[in-house]
Design a protein around this motif. Sequence first.
Motif, PDB file in Angstrom:
ATOM      1  N   GLY A 103      24.464  12.461 -24.692  1.00 15.55           N
ATOM      2  CA  GLY A 103      25.716  12.401 -25.459  1.00 15.55           C
ATOM      3  C   GLY A 103      25.402  11.743 -26.790  1.00 15.55           C
ATOM      4  N   SER A 104      26.079  12.155 -27.855  1.00 14.07           N
ATOM      5  CA  SER A 104      25.723  11.591 -29.160  1.00 14.07           C
ATOM      6  C   SER A 104      26.116  10.120 -29.256  1.00 14.07           C
ATOM      7  CB  SER A 104      26.310  12.416 -30.307  1.00 14.07           C
ATOM      8  OG  SER A 104      27.716  12.416 -30.270  1.00 14.07           O
ATOM      9  N   LYS A 105      27.084   9.685 -28.461  1.00 14.56           N
ATOM     10  CA  LYS A 105      27.458   8.271 -28.447  1.00 14.56           C
ATOM     11  C   LYS A 105      26.251   7.384 -28.148  1.00 14.56           C
ATOM     12  CE  LYS A 105      30.809   5.179 -26.209  1.00 14.56           C
ATOM     13  NZ  LYS A 105      31.895   5.138 -25.213  1.00 14.56           N
ATOM     14  N   ILE A 108      24.115   7.154 -31.308  1.00 15.98           N
ATOM     15  CA  ILE A 108      24.828   6.387 -32.341  1.00 15.98           C
ATOM     16  C   ILE A 108      24.788   4.894 -31.993  1.00 15.98           C
ATOM     17  CG2 ILE A 108      27.122   5.956 -33.348  1.00 15.98           C
ATOM     18  CD1 ILE A 108      27.650   9.044 -32.905  1.00 15.98           C
ATOM     19  N   TYR A 129      35.062   5.906 -35.510  1.00 13.85           N
ATOM     20  CA  TYR A 129      34.591   5.832 -34.132  1.00 13.85           C
ATOM     21  C   TYR A 129      34.105   4.403 -33.874  1.00 13.85           C
ATOM     22  CZ  TYR A 129      32.056   7.931 -30.119  1.00 13.85           C
ATOM     23  OH  TYR A 129      31.594   8.294 -28.876  1.00 13.85           O
ATOM     24  N   TYR A 132      30.301   2.792 -34.139  1.00 17.94           N
ATOM     25  CA  TYR A 132      29.537   2.407 -35.349  1.00 17.94           C
ATOM     26  C   TYR A 132      29.506   0.881 -35.520  1.00 17.94           C
ATOM     27  CZ  TYR A 132      31.021   7.258 -36.509  1.00 17.94           C
ATOM     28  OH  TYR A 132      31.326   8.586 -36.481  1.00 17.94           O
ATOM     29  N   ASN A 175      31.070  10.230 -41.114  1.00 18.94           N
ATOM     30  CA  ASN A 175      31.500  11.182 -40.080  1.00 18.94           C
ATOM     31  C   ASN A 175      32.475  12.202 -40.669  1.00 18.94           C
ATOM     32  OD1 ASN A 175      34.142  10.759 -37.664  1.00 18.94           O
ATOM     33  ND2 ASN A 175      32.577  12.332 -37.586  1.00 18.94           N
ATOM     34  N   ASN A 179      36.910  11.946 -37.462  1.00 17.82           N
ATOM     35  CA  ASN A 179      37.811  11.404 -36.456  1.00 17.82           C
ATOM     36  C   ASN A 179      38.098   9.967 -36.904  1.00 17.82           C
ATOM     37  OD1 ASN A 179      39.059  10.345 -34.186  1.00 17.82           O
ATOM     38  ND2 ASN A 179      37.265  10.438 -32.877  1.00 17.82           N
ATOM     39  N   ASP A 207      27.603  11.657 -38.516  1.00 11.16           N
ATOM     40  CA  ASP A 207      28.120  12.077 -37.211  1.00 11.16           C
ATOM     41  C   ASP A 207      28.919  13.368 -37.412  1.00 11.16           C
ATOM     42  OD1 ASP A 207      29.444  12.392 -34.811  1.00 11.16           O
ATOM     43  OD2 ASP A 207      30.320  10.377 -34.774  1.00 11.16           O
ATOM     44  N   ALA A 209      30.102  15.500 -34.942  1.00 12.96           N
ATOM     45  CA  ALA A 209      30.582  15.931 -33.620  1.00 12.96           C
ATOM     46  C   ALA A 209      31.610  17.060 -33.689  1.00 12.96           C
ATOM     47  CB  ALA A 209      31.166  14.739 -32.860  1.00 12.96           C
ATOM     48  N   TYR A 210      32.336  17.141 -34.822  1.00 10.86           N
ATOM     49  CA  TYR A 210      33.439  18.123 -34.908  1.00 10.86           C
ATOM     50  C   TYR A 210      33.148  19.288 -35.841  1.00 10.86           C
ATOM     51  CZ  TYR A 210      36.006  14.654 -32.301  1.00 10.86           C
ATOM     52  OH  TYR A 210      36.398  13.793 -31.320  1.00 10.86           O
ATOM     53  N   SER A 238      26.989  16.916 -31.012  1.00  5.65           N
ATOM     54  CA  SER A 238      27.326  16.767 -29.616  1.00  5.65           C
ATOM     55  C   SER A 238      27.748  18.114 -29.067  1.00  5.65           C
ATOM     56  CB  SER A 238      28.482  15.787 -29.521  1.00  5.65           C
ATOM     57  OG  SER A 238      29.009  15.798 -28.227  1.00  5.65           O
ATOM     58  N   SER A 240      29.707  18.091 -26.633  1.00  3.44           N
ATOM     59  CA  SER A 240      30.956  17.680 -25.971  1.00  3.44           C
ATOM     60  C   SER A 240      32.181  18.409 -26.487  1.00  3.44           C
ATOM     61  CB  SER A 240      31.177  16.187 -26.163  1.00  3.44           C
ATOM     62  OG  SER A 240      30.262  15.459 -25.411  1.00  3.44           O
ATOM     63  N   LYS A 241      32.404  18.365 -27.797  1.00  2.38           N
ATOM     64  CA  LYS A 241      33.629  18.887 -28.372  1.00  2.38           C
ATOM     65  C   LYS A 241      33.503  20.392 -28.622  1.00  2.38           C
ATOM     66  CE  LYS A 241      34.540  14.531 -28.242  1.00  2.38           C
ATOM     67  NZ  LYS A 241      34.271  13.565 -29.262  1.00  2.38           N
ATOM     68  N   ARG A 249      27.391  14.974 -20.780  1.00  2.00           N
ATOM     69  CA  ARG A 249      26.550  14.020 -21.512  1.00  2.00           C
ATOM     70  C   ARG A 249      25.307  14.681 -22.105  1.00  2.00           C
ATOM     71  NH1 ARG A 249      29.551  12.406 -23.316  1.00  2.00           N
ATOM     72  NH2 ARG A 249      28.532  10.564 -24.112  1.00  2.00           N
TER      73      ARG A 249
HETATM   74  C1  LIG Z   1      33.600  12.400 -29.246  1.00  2.97           C
HETATM   75  C2  LIG Z   1      32.859  11.807 -30.388  1.00  2.97           C
HETATM   76  C3  LIG Z   1      31.468  11.570 -30.347  1.00  2.97           C
HETATM   77  C4  LIG Z   1      30.571  11.681 -29.183  1.00  2.97           C
HETATM   78  O1  LIG Z   1      30.651  12.327 -28.159  1.00  2.97           O
HETATM   79  P1  LIG Z   1      29.557  12.440 -27.036  1.00  2.97           P
HETATM   80  O2  LIG Z   1      30.347  12.943 -25.890  1.00  2.97           O
HETATM   81  O3  LIG Z   1      28.980  11.073 -26.773  1.00  2.97           O
HETATM   82  O4  LIG Z   1      28.515  13.368 -27.512  1.00  2.97           O
HETATM   83  C5  LIG Z   1      30.845  11.111 -31.477  1.00  2.97           C
HETATM   84  N1  LIG Z   1      31.516  10.876 -32.587  1.00  2.97           N
HETATM   85  C6  LIG Z   1      32.830  11.062 -32.673  1.00  2.97           C
HETATM   86  C7  LIG Z   1      33.495  10.783 -33.956  1.00  2.97           C
HETATM   87  C8  LIG Z   1      33.555  11.518 -31.570  1.00  2.97           C
HETATM   88  O5  LIG Z   1      34.874  11.642 -31.660  1.00  2.97           O
END
Ligand SMILES: *Cc1c(COP(=O)(O)O)cnc(C)c1O
Length: 388
Positions: A103-105, A108, A129, A132, A175, A179, A207, A209-210, A238, A240-241, A249
């Motif tokens: 997961g990118s979290k 990060i 987020y 950070y 980012n 978000n 970042d 992610a979106y 990621s 994820s989204k 993950r």
């Molecule tokens: C959801 C999100 C992530 C990370 O998602 P992972 O599920 O850990 O890959 C990263 N940055 C932002 C801004 C997010 O909203």
Amino acid sequence: MPHFELADRVKNLPPYLFATIDMMKQEALSKGVDLIDLSIGDPDIPTPEHIVEAMKKAVEKPSYHRYPSYEGMLSFRDAVCGWYKERFNVVLEPRREVISLIGSKEGIGHIPLAFVNPGDVVLVSSPGYPVYPVGTLFAGGEGYVMPLLEKNNFLPDFSAIPVEVLKKSKLMFINYPNNPTSAVAGSGFYEEVIRVALQYNIIVCHDAAYSEIYYDNKKPMSFLEVKGAKDVGIEFHSLSKTYNMTGWRIGFAAGNSDIIAGLGKVKTNLDSGVFQAIQEAGIVALNTDDSLLAGIRKTYQERRDSLYEGLQTVGIHAIKPGATFYLWAKVPAGFDSSGFVAHLLEKAGVLCTPGNGFGKPGEGYVRFALTVPVMRMKEAVERISKVL
Ligand SMILES: *Cc1c(COP(=O)(O)O)cnc(C)c1O
């Protein structure tokens, strides 16, 4: 009885501003309120079937039951390179310029451990987020807030940062698509980022992610598309989204090979990589036909249009999202962020997220997530209109 004191780094964590709201939500649910929950940053759409099927097959391979490699299967990193070429026309070298993440979290949170010494400054865009500033804190760094203001289209104003701070800065987090503000950045902004990073020797962590949740067919660009980006930074992505895979993950970082290697050093010492069956499903995800993603974007766009127009009608100033599945809106006069969230929850059974929970510059705003169907979205607006 022994007493186990928490470490300062945990004691010093910023207060969890969503705690009160979480309590109020539980209370409403226990009372049987028909809650419309627009606070959840997690897709309500399931992972596409072909990805789930790939996982079912992969999970049966005994070779995948053993430890994976730290940096990710070469086939996964190859798929990342293919995706970057196809989507952004950016060429990456899979062995040195890409690393898989749990997961990118995870990446990060860990990157400051690789590059930030106690006392070093980390530039953190805010509202943002929470990982950070927390990753910065865990590494002993000092976060410096770059406020994202509406008058600057929610882009940081580097000219407002004192030169003394820039000189002490080791790393910056940005980012886009953003978000929680839903702002999108273009090449002019990224060029400025690169100029500042080169002048003050700052590592850029972007970042993204979106990047694939966008509207009106306006594709956001990658930071790595801009000339010189790879000299100063990396980009986090990621699955994820993009592919509705938050629970799986899996993510990755790409860009400058020295920065990727630094992150890899930390990871080698802390984790043992991503389950290989998930990486194999990740490869299938990255090769997903764009028509499927277009369908997901269409769903979000209908919701965006419904909520944006609805809020306009009831007189709430909302930012029209260019991307992400969030909508950032100003709270009406007479409320602060938390007060407005509490008001909507108590009086309308609609839950959104207070903007100050993403950092002080988010005060005066709330975030609505587009993770419920249009019908519920319409009902939320209807209910909100009655309590203003
Ligand atoms: C959801 C999100 C992530 C990370 O998602 P992972 O599920 O850990 O890959 C990263 N940055 C932002 C801004 C997010 O909203």
